[in-house]
Design a protein around this motif. Structure first.
Motif, PDB file in Angstrom:
ATOM      1  N   GLN A 519       0.953  -1.216   0.024  1.00 56.14           N
ATOM      2  CA  GLN A 519      -0.021   0.143  -0.172  1.00 56.14           C
ATOM      3  C   GLN A 519       1.055   1.203  -0.017  1.00 56.14           C
ATOM      4  N   GLN A 520       1.822   1.285   0.740  1.00 52.20           N
ATOM      5  CA  GLN A 520       2.686   2.379   0.731  1.00 52.20           C
ATOM      6  C   GLN A 520       3.394   2.542  -0.398  1.00 52.20           C
ATOM      7  N   LEU A 521       3.887   1.592  -1.164  1.00 52.92           N
ATOM      8  CA  LEU A 521       4.572   1.509  -2.495  1.00 52.92           C
ATOM      9  C   LEU A 521       3.529   2.387  -3.654  1.00 52.92           C
ATOM     10  N   MET A 522       2.379   1.785  -3.488  1.00 49.48           N
ATOM     11  CA  MET A 522       1.382   2.574  -4.385  1.00 49.48           C
ATOM     12  C   MET A 522       1.177   3.815  -4.102  1.00 49.48           C
ATOM     13  N   LEU A 523       0.850   4.190  -2.947  1.00 46.61           N
ATOM     14  CA  LEU A 523       0.689   5.609  -2.583  1.00 46.61           C
ATOM     15  C   LEU A 523       1.789   6.529  -3.158  1.00 46.61           C
ATOM     16  N   THR A 524       2.965   5.933  -2.777  1.00 45.31           N
ATOM     17  CA  THR A 524       4.359   6.608  -2.936  1.00 45.31           C
ATOM     18  C   THR A 524       4.415   6.869  -4.434  1.00 45.31           C
ATOM     19  N   LEU A 525       4.139   5.898  -5.243  1.00 49.23           N
ATOM     20  CA  LEU A 525       4.494   5.762  -6.727  1.00 49.23           C
ATOM     21  C   LEU A 525       3.596   6.740  -7.308  1.00 49.23           C
ATOM     22  N   TYR A 526       2.130   6.634  -6.896  1.00 50.92           N
ATOM     23  CA  TYR A 526       1.078   7.470  -7.738  1.00 50.92           C
ATOM     24  C   TYR A 526       1.070   8.981  -7.055  1.00 50.92           C
ATOM     25  N   ASN A 527       1.619   9.277  -5.841  1.00 54.34           N
ATOM     26  CA  ASN A 527       2.033  10.441  -5.513  1.00 54.34           C
ATOM     27  C   ASN A 527       2.986  11.236  -6.459  1.00 54.34           C
ATOM     28  N   ILE A 528       4.120  10.448  -6.658  1.00 56.19           N
ATOM     29  CA  ILE A 528       5.201  11.138  -7.488  1.00 56.19           C
ATOM     30  C   ILE A 528       4.602  11.294  -9.089  1.00 56.19           C
TER      31      ILE A 528
END
Length: 676
Positions: A519-528
């Motif tokens: 979940q953290q990976l998804m949020l981070t990459l989508y945020n970037i």
């Protein structure tokens, strides 16, 4: 006029010839300076002639003031006079290589001057190149037109002389000053031919100077004696590139050099920054927009007219210390780097905790450290737009962005490679930390290769530009490339890393968030991806100055990095705090009760890497349950009414329960097994 080109005046036949070197001729008096008698007629009789009028008759002298004008002198110069025959009859002597008029100065015969000889040779009207006038030592040009007579016998045109019009460069400058005295514009006329001498300008500069004949680097001293000054001094012309006396001359010189460098674009204004030296420190004085137009005329004139107009200066493309917008750029960069470093210290401090181990703390820490450096790289946006700063910004921002993004990308890739999308159980395999670290190197080196190539091929440079609007013309200095190749390459490369990372993170969405970083990976990459897209749109679609874009970039980097770091670190710290609270409360119980096992990772985390274990273990991990068999603990019994370790899926049938009352030793054994 006679048919042979000679002229008869008072029974004296004067032959128009061009023999003998003009340096050996004494010269003549122009018509307005003839030695005339009381009747106003030219005369050479001593005591009966005067210059300029007949009111006060006296001897007529040469310009040196000592040698009287008379025609009976002998010497290597033109002369004529009266000869007496044996019977006493005065017979006029045909003047030897002379012309109408008396002598007034040495070493001058107009028939040997360049304007005369050139016209006689060309037999057509022409303009001379600028040259030093003989009579006043001024620089000027001459328009010459041949004069002909028609032969009465055969009707042929016969060349008999030259009509010339002199125009001093000072006169041209006076004309420009008169017409542009109150204007802010500067107008200059420059020769097209090398070395591009200045003709005149509206500032009064004529592009000539008087120097010593023996040393042109020494100015001629001020002298009242014109004859003496002519002996030791000479007038030389100055190429426009060598003009440096004062600010106005620098504007003219700099404008011409920039126009010449750009090939004299006919319909394009070019910006010109002019500086002045003050105590060996160059201080900018202003910016002008310059434009040139070629001027050619019949007769050989080939000039270039250059107009320079002052323009308004826009400083919104750079952010300097003391500017109103300075805090908006610096504050996010500093706070962002401090927050990221603080989160990194907290994260590494708890690297021995099972929650941090399960989150692959090494590569997460590398990502957080890269985020801190990326925030610091935003400080390079401070300062004026110069070639060196533009190039450093190109390197810092792109390199540290890839440096931060790479560990996040390989972390996502390894997670997907080991566990798949959570629906299919992959084969058993292992990817160590060392192998994953080596995977980062090619991505970073490829970015270095891109930056190195464009550093030599098309680096980011400071470019001056002029913008036109209804108000007027404004001057800007921006960092830019010659073309959009660098922008396209970076968008494709960096965008591909983000896009692939988003896809891999999305495919692992079925993993239980309690156990992994999916979940953290998804949020981070989508945020970037979201922040990067917004920055690209603002920078390339919205018409704003570069200073505004840099503030927007600094704020965007702050949000992108701080948000991403918090997403990774804060949940893990909260999990550690929660587990510690539970353990602490359990230790204070007077009587042991039911045991609650802590969460465990879905893959096995060890010091040298991650591995996906057996089929049964992988399936258990995906479902989020850590199965503790009765064989391992020895005290477990099948009793669904007691403690449940499954994720709530009753269909799995995998339930492990314990006796209501366990001793402390059994509880520790359960916790130890769960941690393994």
């Amino acid at each position: 006029p006679e048919s042979d080109g000679a002229i008869t005046v008072n029974n004296a036949k004067i032959v128009n010839t061009s023999e003998n070197n003009y340096h050996s001729q004494r010269g003549y008096i122009p018509w307005t300076q003839h030695c005339i008698d009381s009747s106003g007629l030219p005369t050479q009789t001593p005591g009966q002639n005067s210059v300029p009028g007949p009111d006060n008759l006296h001897n007529c002298y040469h310009s040196d003031g000592s040698n009287p004008v008379q025609r009976n002198l002998s010497g290597p110069y033109a002369y004529c006079g009266i000869d007496s025959d044996d019977d006493g009859t005065a017979t006029p002597i045909i003047c030897n290589t002379t012309f109408i008029g008396g002598f007034v100065s040495y070493n001058y015969d107009p028939r040997y001057r360049p304007w005369y000889t050139k016209t006689k040779e060309m037999q057509e009207p022409n303009w001379s190149e600028p040259y030093v006038f003989f009579q006043n030592d001024q620089m000027g040009i001459s328009y010459s037109h041949p004069i002909y007579k028609t032969d009465e016998d055969d009707g042929r045109k016969v060349f008999v002389g030259v009509l010339a019009l002199d125009l001093t460069l000072t006169g041209i400058a006076s004309f420009l000053i008169k017409n542009y005295d109150e204007a802010e514009n500067i107008v200059a006329i420059i020769e097209e031919a090398e070395p591009n001498y200045l003709i005149a300008s509206s500032t009064g500069t004529t592009g000539v100077k008087k120097v010593l004949k023996d040393d042109h680097s020494i100015p001629c001293p001020e002298m009242e004696n014109f004859a003496l000054a002519s002996e030791i001094c000479t007038t030389v012309r100055i190429p426009v590139a060598e003009l440096k006396n004062g600010f106005m001359e620098r504007v003219i010189s700099n404008s011409y050099m920039i126009q010449k460098k750009n090939g004299f674009p006919p319909s394009r204004l070019l910006p010109v920054q002019s500086k002045d030296d003050t105590d060996d420190v160059e201080v900018a004085q202003g910016v002008h927009a310059s434009q040139t137009k070629q001027f050619s005329s019949v007769g050989g004139i080939n000039w270039r007219i250059m107009i320079m107009s002052p323009v308004d200066i826009h400083e919104d493309d750079s952010i300097l210390p003391g500017d109103d917008m300075f805090p908006f750029l610096v504050t996010p960069a500093i706070i962002g780097s401090v927050v990221c470093m603080a989160l990194l210290l907290l994260f590494t401090k708890h690297r021995g905790e099972q929650e941090v181990i399960a989150s692959d703390w090494r590569f997460t820490g590398a990502f957080i450290f890269g985020c801190a450096l990326l925030n610091l790289a935003c400080l390079s946006l401070i300062g004026p737009n110069t070639d060196s700063l533009c190039l450093s910004r190109m390197w810092f921002l792109n390199f540290f962005f890839v440096l931060a993004l790479t560990p996040l990308f390989v972390k996502t890739w390894r997670f997907y490679k080991l566990l798949g999308d959570g629906t299919v159980i992959p084969r058993r395999q292992s990817i160590s930390h060392a192998k994953t670290t080596l995977m980062m190197i090619p991505f970073i080196l490829f970015e270095v290769l891109i930056l190195t190539i464009f550093t030599f091929v098309d680096p980011s440079r400071a470019e001056e530009m002029l913008e036109y609007d209804d108000v007027g013309v404004t001057h800007r200095i921006v960092c830019t490339h010659e073309n959009s190749a660098f922008f396209a390459v970076q968008v494709v490369y960096q965008g591909s890393l983000i896009l692939v990372g988003c896809v891999l993170a999305f495919k692992t969405r079925n993993m239980k968030k309690e156990y992994r970083d999916n979940q953290q990976l998804m949020l981070t990459l989508y945020n970037i991806a979201l922040v990067g897209t917004v920055i690209l749109i603002v920078a390339n679609v919205v018409k704003v100055y570069q200073g505004t874009i840099r503030i927007f970039l600094s704020v965007g980097v702050f949000w992108m990095t701080v948000f991403s770091c918090c997403v990774f670190v804060l949940p893990r710290l909260l999990q550690i705090h929660t587990r510690s609270s539970i353990s602490s409360n359990r230790g204070r119980r007077s009587q042991p009760g039911r045991a609650q096992l802590p969460s465990a990772p879905s893959t096995v985390a060890v010091d040298n890497g991650f591995c996906a274990s057996t089929l049964q273990q992988q399936q258990d991990h995906v479902e989020g349950a850590n199965i503790v068999s009765s064989r391992t603990l020895g005290t477990a019994v099948e009793n669904p009414a007691n403690f449940d370790l499954s994720d709530g899926d009753s269909s799995s049938g995998r339930r492990v329960s314990f006796e209501p009352i366990l001793n402390e030793e059994t509880i520790q054994a359960i916790e130890k097994a769960a941690n393994r």
